[in-house]
Design a protein around this motif. Structure first.
Motif, short mmCIF file in Angstrom:
data_model
loop_
_atom_site.label_atom_id
_atom_site.label_comp_id
_atom_site.label_asym_id
_atom_site.label_seq_id
_atom_site.Cartn_x
_atom_site.Cartn_y
_atom_site.Cartn_z
N VAL A 53 -2.32 5.60 22.10
CA VAL A 53 -3.54 4.78 22.00
C VAL A 53 -4.38 4.98 23.26
O VAL A 53 -5.60 5.19 23.19
N VAL A 80 -5.11 -3.48 22.46
CA VAL A 80 -4.09 -2.43 22.34
C VAL A 80 -2.79 -3.12 21.93
O VAL A 80 -2.26 -3.96 22.67
N ARG A 122 0.38 8.66 17.54
CA ARG A 122 0.07 9.06 16.16
C ARG A 122 -0.45 10.49 16.18
O ARG A 122 -0.91 10.99 17.21
N TYR A 129 0.84 -1.21 0.00
CA TYR A 129 0.00 0.00 0.00
C TYR A 129 0.87 1.25 0.00
O TYR A 129 0.69 2.17 -0.81
N LEU A 176 -7.76 2.44 14.57
CA LEU A 176 -8.08 2.55 15.99
C LEU A 176 -9.47 3.15 16.27
O LEU A 176 -10.27 2.57 17.00
#
Ligand code: NAD
Ligand code: WQD
Length: 338
Positions: free
Chosen positions: A268, A216, A230, A148, A199
Motif C-alpha cells: 500500500v 491505510v 497486491r 462476491y 485503493l
C-alpha cells in the motif's frame, strides 16, 4: 471478429472494447448501466474512430439478449457484466447471486441457441481465497471467503461443467489480480460511485482534494513494510490479455484458466509513494486497523499466460499512477462532467 461484450461500458469493459475496435473487431456492448455511463462508450468511439454497437439491457433479460444475438450474430462473447463490491455482497448476497450467476446462465443458454461457442469470463484472484500461499498458480485449490467471491467461483464451475458437456464450447477464464490505471489519453478510466472501496481510486480522490486522507488498513502484516501487498495490473494490459485469450480460443478447444497479473507484489505504501511521484501531490494517510477479510499478500504466477497466450504485462505501477492521475484531473467527477 464480431464480439459481444457484456458490461462493456464499465471500467475494464470500456478499455477492452477500445482495444477490440482498434484491432479491427466489431463490438456490440450489452450493459444495463447499473454501474456505468453511456458516456464511456461515446469516448471509446471518439478514441477508436468508430462506434461499438450498444444495447442497454440486463444480461438476465432473455428477450433483449436473444434479439441482440439474432441481430449481431456474435462469434465470441466477453462477459464482464457483474457486481463487484465485496462488502456490499455480504449485505445483499441474493443480488450478487442473481446478477453474477443468473446472468451467466442466461448468457450461456442464449449462446447455445445462437451457435456462439466462445466465451471469455472475468474471474478474480479472489477465488484463491486463503487456501494457499502466493504466488498463486492456476491449479492451486480455489474457494472463496465472501458472497462476491463465491459467485466468481460458482461461475467458474458452471463454465467448466458446461464445457465438459459441450465439446464445441471454448472457454477462457481470466483471473484478474488488482486492475488499476486508465487509458493514457485520460479520456476513459475508473468511475466508482460513492466512496471508493479500492485503493487506487481512493488515493486519486485524495490527490484531487475530494477526500482528506487515505486510511491505510494495517501496517502489521508479515510484509516488508507491514502493509498489504497486491499484484496491481494496468487495465490496458488487462485489455490486451482478453484479445490474446480470444486468439488462443480461436485455435484451441476446451476450458482454460489464466491468471492476469504482473507477478510482482507492491505494498500500500509503495503505491502511495508511486502516486505521489507521478502526481507531485502529497497523499496524507493514517494507519488504521486491518480491514476484515483482507489477506496479507496476493500476487500471481504469470507463467501460463506468458507461455500459452504470449501475453505479459508491459506497464508499471508508476505508469498506472500517472494515467490514473491524468484521468482524475481531467475528469474530477468521472463521466458525469468533463
Ligand atoms: P464495472 O462495474 O466498472 O463494470 C461492470 C459493468 O457491468 C458495468 O458497466 C455495469 O453497469 C454492468 N452490469 C453489471 N451487472 C449487469 C447485468 N446483469 N447486465 C448488464 N450489465 C451489467 O466493473 P469492472 O471493474 O469493469 O469489472 C468487470 C468484471 O471484472 C466484473 O465481472 C468484475 O467482477 C470482474 N473483476 C473486477 C476486478 C476489479 O477490481 N475491477 C477484479 C477482478 C474481477
Ligand atoms: C488493496 C490494498 C487494502 C483501500 C478487491 C477485491 C478483489 C478484486 C480487487 C474484484 C489492500 C489496502 C485499500 C483503502 C487501504 N475485485 N487499502 N486503504 O481488497 O486486494 O481486492 O479488489 O474481483 O476481489 O477483494 O483491493 O484495492 O480494496 O485493496 O489500505 O482505502 O489496499 O487493505 O491491502 P483488494 P483493494
Amino acid at each position: 471478429m464480431r464480439v459481444l461484450v457484456t458490461g462493456g461500458a464499465g471500467f475494464i469493459g470500456s478499455h477492452t472494447t477500445l482495444s477490440l475496435l482498434e484491432q479491427g473487431h466489431d463490438v456490440l456492448v450489452v450493459d444495463d448501466l447499473s454501474n456505468s455511463s453511456e458516456e464511456s462508450l461515446r469516448r471509446v468511439a471518439e478514441l477508436a474512430g468508430r462506434e461499438p454497437g450498444f444495447v442497454k439491457a440486463n444480461v438476465r433479460d432473455e428477450q433483449a439478449l436473444d434479439a441482440a444475438f439474432a441481430d449481431f450474430k456474435p462469434e465470441a462473447v466477453i462477459h464482464f457484466a457483474g457486481w463487484k463490491a465485496v462488502g456490499e455482497s455480504t449485505q445483499i448476497p441474493l443480488v450478487y447471486y442473481r446478477e453474477n450467476v443468473g446472468s451467466t446462465i442466461t448468457l450461456l443458454e442464449t449462446m447455445a441457441k445462437h451457435d456462439c461457442h466462445t466465451i471469455v469470463f472475468s474471474s478474480s484472484a479472489t477465488v484463491y481465497g486463503e487456501l494457499s500461499e502466493p504466488p498463486f498458480v492456476e491449479d492451486a485449490p480455489t474457494g472463496a471467503t465472501n458472497p462476491y467471491g463465491r459467485t466468481k467461483h460458482m461461475v467458474e464451475q458452471i463454465l467448466t461443467d458446461v464445457a465438459a458437456a459441450d465439446p464445441q464450447l471454448r472457454v477462457g477464464i481470466l483471473r484478474y489480480f488488482n486492475p488499476i490505471g486508465a487509458h493514457e489519453s485520460g479520456r476513459i478510466g475508473e468511475d466508482p460511485k460513492g466512496i471508493p472501496n479500492n485503493l487506487l481510486p481512493f488515493v486519486a480522490q485524495v490527490a484531487a482534494g475530494r477526500r482528506e486522507k487515505l486510511m491505510v488498513f494495517g501496517d502489521d502484516y508479515p510484509t516488508p513494510d507491514g502493509t498489504g501487498t497486491r499484484d496491481y495490473i494496468h487495465v490496458v494490459d488487462l485489455a490486451a490479455g482478453h484479445l490474446a485469450a480470444l486468439d488462443y480460443l480461436g485455435n484451441n478447444d476446451g476450458c482454460h484458466v489464466w491468471n492476469l497479473g504482473t507477478g510482482k507484489p507492491n505494498s500500500v505504501l509503495e503505491v502511495v509513494h508511486a502516486f505521489e511521484a507521478a502526481s507531485g501531490v502529497e497523499i496524507p494517510y493514517e494507519i488504521v486497523a486491518r480491514r476484515p477479510g483482507d489477506v496479507a499478500s496476493s500476487y500471481a504466477n504469470v507463467d501460463r499466460a506468458h507461455q500459452e497466450l504470449g501475453w505479459r504485462a508491459e506497464k508499471s505501477v508508476a505508469d498506472a499512477c500517472a494515467d490514473t492521475y491524468r484521468w482524475q484531473s481531467a475528469n474530477p467527477n468521472g463521466f458525469g462532467e468533463g
